[in-house]
Design an enzyme around this catalytic site. Structure first.
Site: not given
Ligand code: PLP
Ligand code: COI
Length: 353
Positions: A92, A195, A231
Site C-alpha cells: 500500500r 495514506k 469511511e
Molecule cells: N481508512 C483510513 C482513512 C485510515 O487512516 C485507516 C487506518 O489505517 C483505515 C481506513 C484502516 O486501514 P487499515 O485497516 O489498513 O489500518
Molecule cells: C491506523 O489505523 O493505522 C491509522 O493509521 C489510523 C491513524 C491515523 C490513527
C-alpha cells in the site's frame, strides 16, 4: 543522525501501565531509517534520536510529499511476537508513493525495517493479556529543497514504533458517530485512496467538530454526490444487513487491510460479503455497524446521527456490540495473538525476542 550499536546502550526500567496505555506516542529505544539519494536506496540505519534533520524547503514541508502506514505487532499467549500482514502495508505504501509521485520503497526494505524496528524495541511490546500492542508507523517524506511545486529527488523512509492501547477509548464498546455534509475529507478522484498526511489534515476540522458534539468520529459520505457512505474517520466502515457483511466500494477511501481481512474471515465463516455503494437511508435497515482499521480494530457503532437531516439511526439499542461483529473481532484478535489458526498465513513471527 546516529547509527549506533543497539546493545551498547544502558536501559532504564520500563514503567509502563500496559493495560491503560492511550493510543499515543511513547518514546522507545530506536527507530530505523533509510535514505533514497542519487537514484538508489542506501543502507538501513539505526537511530536513538527521535528528531530528524530536514531542509526548511523540503517538499514534504511545503507540498505535502508525505505518506505513511500503520501496522501492529502482538505478543501472543505462547510468547511469540507476530506482525500482522506487513506485506499488505508494504504494497500500500508503494501505491501511495505512486499516487504522490514519490519514490516507492522496495517491499524487501520495508519488511526488513519492520522486523528491525520490532526486534530493537522488543521490550516495548506489550505483554499478552494487556490488550495493548506495538504500533508500527512507517513514513516516507520528500527531502529535496524546492520552492517550485515538483517532486523531490531525495527521500527519507523511516519506521518508529510505540506501544498503544485502543484508538477509541471505549475499546470494543459501541460509540456514536455522525454524518456532516458541510465537510469533505478528500476529493472524488483525489488522494483518499492513498495514506498521505494531507487527508488527515483535511479531516481535523470535521473531526474536532464531531468530538465537540459528543461523537467519536465522522462517517464521511462520498464527496461527489454525498449520497453514499465512504469511511469513518481513520477507519473503514462496515455494516451487517440481513446477516450479510456490507462495506462501501469507493474510489475515495483507503483500502483497509483490516477490512480486507474481515471480508476474508466472513467468507471462511460462510457470511456473505457485499462491497458496494451503501446509501445513507440504508442505515435504517442494518443490524450492526462498525469502524475497522489497524488502530480502531473493530469499533462497534451504537448510533449514527445525520446532523443535516436530524435523522438518528439507532444501530445498537442495548448498547452492546452485535453478534457478527463480536465473532469477527474475537477471530481477528485470536489470529493476531496466535490463539486461532492463521490459515491465511497473515502473521510474520519475529524470532528470538
Ligand atoms: N481508512 C483510513 C482513512 C485510515 O487512516 C485507516 C487506518 O489505517 C483505515 C481506513 C484502516 O486501514 P487499515 O485497516 O489498513 O489500518
Ligand atoms: C491506523 O489505523 O493505522 C491509522 O493509521 C489510523 C491513524 C491515523 C490513527
Amino acid at each position: 543522525m546516529q547509527n549506533i550499536e543497539p546493545n551498547m546502550i544502558m536501559k532504564e526500567e520500563l514503567n509502563l501501565d500496559w493495560a491503560n496505555l492511550p493510543f499515543g506516542y511513547v518514546p522507545t529505544d530506536y527507530n530505523v531509517r533509510c535514505y533514497y539519494r542519487d537514484g538508489k536506496w542506501g543502507e538501513i540505519e539505526v537511530s536513538t534520536s527521535d528528531t530528524i534533520n530536514i531542509h526548511m524547503a523540503a517538499t514534504a514541508l511545503h507540498y505535502g510529499q508525505e505518506i505513511f502506514e500503520g501496522l501492529k505487532a502482538f505478543r501472543g499467549r505462547d510468547g511469540k511476537v507476530r506482525v500482522f500482514r506487513m506485506e499488505e502495508n508494504a504494497q500500500r505504501i508503494r501505491r501511495s508513493a505512486e499516487g504522490l509521485c514519490m519514490e516507492p520503497v522496495p517491499t524487501e526494505i520495508f519488511c526488513e525495517m519492520v522486523r528491525k524496528a520490532v526486534e530493537l524495541n522488543a521490550r516495548f511490546i506489550p505483554p499478552y493479556g494487556s490488550g495493548a500492542s506495538l504500533y508500527i508507523r512507517p513514513l516516507e517524506i520528500g527531502m529535496t529543497p524546492s520552492v517550485g511545486v515538483k517532486s523531490a529527488t531525495e527521500y527519507l523512509f523511516m519506521i518508529l514504533v510505540s506501544p498503544v492501547g485502543p484508538y477509541f477509548k471505549t475499546g470494543f464498546k459501541p460509540t456514536n458517530i455522525c454524518i456532516m455534509r458541510e465537510y469533505d475529507r478528500v476529493a472524488p478522484k483525489g488522494t483518499g485512496r492513498f495514506k498521505t498526511g494531507g487527508n488527515y489534515a483535511a479531516s481535523l476540522k470535521s473531526g474536532n467538530h464531531a468530538h465537540e458534539l459528543g461523537y467519536s468520529a465522522v462517517l464521511y459520505l462520498d464527496p461527489r454526490d454525498k449520497k453514499y457512505l465512504d469511511e469513518c474517520g481513520p477507519a473503514n466502515f462496515f455494516a451487517i444487513k440481513n446477516g450479510v457483511y456490507i462495506t462501501p466500494a469507493s474510489e475515495s477511501i483507503l483500502p483497509s487491510v483490516t477490512n480486507k481481512s474481515l471480508m476474508a474471515l466472513c467468507e471462511d465463516l460462510g457470511i456473505k460479503v457485499e462491497q458496494r455503494h451503501i446509501t445513507v437511508e440504508e442505515l435504517a435497515e442494518v443490524e450492526e455497524a462498525g469502524a475497522c482499521g489497524t488502530a480502531a480494530v473493530i469499533s462497534p457503532v451504537g448510533e449514527i446521527d445525520d446532523i443535516d437531516t436530524g435523522e438518528k439511526y439507532i444501530i445498537s439499542a442495548d448498547g452492546n456490540p452485535g453478534a457478527v461483529s463480536t465473532r469477527l473481532y474475537n477471530l481477528l484478535r485470536g489470529i493476531q495473538l496466535g490463539e486461532e489458526e492463521d490459515t491465511h498465513g497473515w502473521n510474520t513471527v519475529i524470532e528470538n525476542i
